[in-house]
Design a protein around this motif. Sequence first.
Motif, mmCIF file in Angstrom:
data_model
loop_
_atom_site.group_PDB
_atom_site.id
_atom_site.type_symbol
_atom_site.label_atom_id
_atom_site.label_comp_id
_atom_site.label_asym_id
_atom_site.label_seq_id
_atom_site.Cartn_x
_atom_site.Cartn_y
_atom_site.Cartn_z
ATOM 1 N N MET A 1 -11.212 23.699 -16.835
ATOM 2 C CA MET A 1 -9.894 23.080 -17.045
ATOM 3 C C MET A 1 -9.363 23.504 -18.411
ATOM 4 O O MET A 1 -9.929 23.168 -19.445
ATOM 5 C CB MET A 1 -10.069 21.559 -16.987
ATOM 6 N N SER A 2 -8.270 24.284 -18.420
ATOM 7 C CA SER A 2 -7.769 24.716 -19.718
ATOM 8 C C SER A 2 -6.683 23.779 -20.254
ATOM 9 O O SER A 2 -6.433 23.740 -21.444
ATOM 10 C CB SER A 2 -7.235 26.142 -19.612
ATOM 11 N N GLY A 3 -6.046 22.999 -19.395
ATOM 12 C CA GLY A 3 -5.024 22.065 -19.872
ATOM 13 C C GLY A 3 -5.687 20.878 -20.547
ATOM 14 O O GLY A 3 -6.798 20.503 -20.222
ATOM 15 N N SER A 4 -5.007 20.312 -21.538
ATOM 16 C CA SER A 4 -5.625 19.170 -22.205
ATOM 17 C C SER A 4 -5.364 17.913 -21.382
ATOM 18 O O SER A 4 -4.431 17.849 -20.593
ATOM 19 C CB SER A 4 -5.036 19.014 -23.599
ATOM 20 N N VAL A 5 -6.195 16.929 -21.562
ATOM 21 C CA VAL A 5 -6.023 15.666 -20.848
ATOM 22 C C VAL A 5 -4.889 14.901 -21.525
ATOM 23 O O VAL A 5 -5.013 14.460 -22.648
ATOM 24 C CB VAL A 5 -7.325 14.856 -20.885
ATOM 25 N N THR A 6 -3.754 14.829 -20.825
ATOM 26 C CA THR A 6 -2.592 14.213 -21.446
ATOM 27 C C THR A 6 -2.451 12.782 -20.985
ATOM 28 O O THR A 6 -1.914 12.522 -19.928
ATOM 29 C CB THR A 6 -1.328 15.023 -21.117
ATOM 30 N N GLY A 7 -2.943 11.875 -21.773
ATOM 31 C CA GLY A 7 -2.774 10.459 -21.473
ATOM 32 C C GLY A 7 -1.470 9.968 -22.066
ATOM 33 O O GLY A 7 -0.662 10.744 -22.587
ATOM 34 N N LEU A 8 -1.288 8.673 -22.001
ATOM 35 C CA LEU A 8 -0.034 8.077 -22.459
ATOM 36 C C LEU A 8 0.209 8.292 -23.955
ATOM 37 O O LEU A 8 1.323 8.543 -24.387
ATOM 38 C CB LEU A 8 -0.099 6.577 -22.139
ATOM 39 N N ALA A 9 -0.862 8.210 -24.744
ATOM 40 C CA ALA A 9 -0.677 8.303 -26.194
ATOM 41 C C ALA A 9 -0.367 9.726 -26.639
ATOM 42 O O ALA A 9 0.342 9.932 -27.617
ATOM 43 C CB ALA A 9 -1.918 7.786 -26.908
ATOM 44 N N ALA A 10 -0.889 10.724 -25.899
ATOM 45 C CA ALA A 10 -0.766 12.109 -26.364
ATOM 46 C C ALA A 10 0.483 12.812 -25.840
ATOM 47 O O ALA A 10 0.885 13.831 -26.377
ATOM 48 C CB ALA A 10 -2.007 12.891 -25.946
ATOM 49 N N ALA A 11 1.097 12.278 -24.790
ATOM 50 C CA ALA A 11 2.203 13.008 -24.160
ATOM 51 C C ALA A 11 3.411 13.083 -25.091
ATOM 52 O O ALA A 11 3.665 12.185 -25.894
ATOM 53 C CB ALA A 11 2.590 12.333 -22.854
ATOM 54 N N ARG A 12 4.136 14.152 -24.940
ATOM 55 C CA ARG A 12 5.327 14.383 -25.761
ATOM 56 C C ARG A 12 6.564 13.893 -24.999
ATOM 57 O O ARG A 12 7.431 13.239 -25.538
ATOM 58 C CB ARG A 12 5.393 15.904 -25.970
ATOM 59 N N ARG A 13 6.590 14.211 -23.743
ATOM 60 C CA ARG A 13 7.748 13.858 -22.917
ATOM 61 C C ARG A 13 7.233 13.241 -21.622
ATOM 62 O O ARG A 13 6.489 13.887 -20.877
ATOM 63 C CB ARG A 13 8.541 15.129 -22.638
ATOM 64 N N ILE A 14 7.626 11.997 -21.367
ATOM 65 C CA ILE A 14 7.034 11.235 -20.258
ATOM 66 C C ILE A 14 8.122 10.856 -19.250
ATOM 67 O O ILE A 14 9.195 10.378 -19.635
ATOM 68 C CB ILE A 14 6.390 9.929 -20.796
ATOM 69 N N VAL A 15 7.839 11.061 -17.980
ATOM 70 C CA VAL A 15 8.717 10.566 -16.916
ATOM 71 C C VAL A 15 7.984 9.411 -16.239
ATOM 72 O O VAL A 15 6.838 9.568 -15.826
ATOM 73 C CB VAL A 15 9.020 11.675 -15.882
ATOM 74 N N VAL A 16 8.630 8.246 -16.173
ATOM 75 C CA VAL A 16 7.999 7.100 -15.505
ATOM 76 C C VAL A 16 8.811 6.768 -14.266
ATOM 77 O O VAL A 16 10.025 6.564 -14.337
ATOM 78 C CB VAL A 16 7.970 5.846 -16.404
ATOM 79 N N LYS A 17 8.139 6.708 -13.124
ATOM 80 C CA LYS A 17 8.817 6.352 -11.877
ATOM 81 C C LYS A 17 8.549 4.882 -11.572
ATOM 82 O O LYS A 17 7.401 4.441 -11.489
ATOM 83 C CB LYS A 17 8.323 7.244 -10.743
ATOM 84 N N VAL A 18 9.651 4.147 -11.433
ATOM 85 C CA VAL A 18 9.573 2.723 -11.153
ATOM 86 C C VAL A 18 10.106 2.488 -9.742
ATOM 87 O O VAL A 18 11.248 2.836 -9.435
ATOM 88 C CB VAL A 18 10.431 1.935 -12.180
ATOM 89 N N GLY A 19 9.280 1.921 -8.892
ATOM 90 C CA GLY A 19 9.671 1.756 -7.491
ATOM 91 C C GLY A 19 10.430 0.461 -7.221
ATOM 92 O O GLY A 19 10.443 -0.462 -8.048
ATOM 93 N N SER A 20 11.056 0.424 -6.041
ATOM 94 C CA SER A 20 11.877 -0.738 -5.669
ATOM 95 C C SER A 20 11.083 -2.038 -5.696
ATOM 96 O O SER A 20 11.589 -3.081 -6.110
ATOM 97 C CB SER A 20 12.425 -0.557 -4.249
ATOM 98 N N ALA A 21 9.817 -1.979 -5.267
ATOM 99 C CA ALA A 21 9.036 -3.212 -5.160
ATOM 100 C C ALA A 21 8.903 -3.892 -6.518
ATOM 101 O O ALA A 21 8.775 -5.121 -6.594
ATOM 102 C CB ALA A 21 7.653 -2.895 -4.591
ATOM 103 N N LEU A 22 8.936 -3.101 -7.600
ATOM 104 C CA LEU A 22 8.791 -3.682 -8.933
ATOM 105 C C LEU A 22 10.109 -4.236 -9.448
ATOM 106 O O LEU A 22 10.146 -5.165 -10.235
ATOM 107 C CB LEU A 22 8.299 -2.609 -9.914
ATOM 108 N N LEU A 23 11.190 -3.623 -8.988
ATOM 109 C CA LEU A 23 12.487 -3.927 -9.571
ATOM 110 C C LEU A 23 13.201 -5.079 -8.904
ATOM 111 O O LEU A 23 14.124 -5.657 -9.475
ATOM 112 C CB LEU A 23 13.376 -2.682 -9.476
#
Length: 377
Positions: A1-23
């Motif tokens: 695996m050459s890509g780094s493990v990008t967790g929430l703290a390390a990410a630079r640009r994050i897309v979060v998908k929020v579904g209808s059931a939550l909203l």
Amino acid sequence: MSGSVTGLAAARRIVVKVGSALLVDEAAGDPHHAWLAAFAADAARIRERGQQLLIVSSGAIALGRRRLGLGRRKLDLPGKQAAAAAGQSQLMHAWENALAPHGIIAAQVLLTRDDTEVRHRWLNARATVETLLGFGCAPIVNENDTVVTEEIRYGDNDRLAARVAQMIGADLLVLLSDIDGLYTADPRRDPAARHIPLVSELTPEIDAMAGGSNADAGVGTGGMATKLAAAKIAAAAGCATMITLGSRPSPLGAVEEGALCTLFTPSTTPAAAYKAWIAGSLAPQGVLTVDAGAGAALRAGKSLLPAGVRSVEGRFEKGDAVIVRDLDGHEIGRGLARYDASDAAKIAGVKSGDIEKALGFTAGPTLIHADDLALAR
Ligand code: GLU
């Protein structure tokens, strides 16, 4: 695996998908204001750390359905389109109210599938989203359900979110789900099911685990299978995907504090995936021959300015791939043109500040931006 493990703290640009059931607050038939307020606090904290956040929000049809008194009955396409129109404004209102206390401006971005798949359209959408992020806004993206027809709609926001992540070169896609990640089997039916924290390769075995594990979701459309489809799109674009439980009050904060999630890691980075796509997947439609100064600048990672262009060949549209050559005919690289062939010919040799004088308009100072240029090896 050459890509780094990008967790929430390390990410630079994050897309979060929020579904209808939550909203949607089922009992009140309203947006889930308390959940949104907690989510907004997490979003504000993430942004304060210098990370960029883009939200893909479902909920338009679910809210509109209630607003128009349509109950649970099956809706035909015009019915869904009408519900989306009535619900989308309520949805944005709810996001605005949630984000405003943190000084964050919510900006509505409605996309169709073509906006994420047809190159000149996504280049346009990408420029808008980049500009919004530059202004410090929180883009709130949804499918433009009011105008799309059945054949051309995504229908689920998991894949839309993955395409958006790809479009803007995000390094982390978070899919908030009704389950805290991927299990070896459906944990609601099989007590022996094990949670999988990390997936570094999307194999057929992993695909097989998706069967039915999200089958009870009541309001949204995506199940685990569409989440895996989204994770595949993201992985090919060098973007990691995280699936976690969305229904607790602060799902992002919970993950930061160690709550369960499944992280799918890509084997490449967004920039490398994008450049490989430019170099390998697009048929070049033209050739730009550049002088020695421009060639050296390109090889040093700079953009191509029209001043250094000696000749323009081919018939290409804005957004098409073109080959860049030096005066000896050697390929320097391939990139996406920001002007079409006829405009490029008019501004060849022209200083960037004089583009507007030459064309009557400007699409920016570069003919090929460095971000859109893959250098030949
Ligand atoms: N675009 C739809 C809406 O906002 C939701 C699609 C989905 O649930 O994934 O209502």
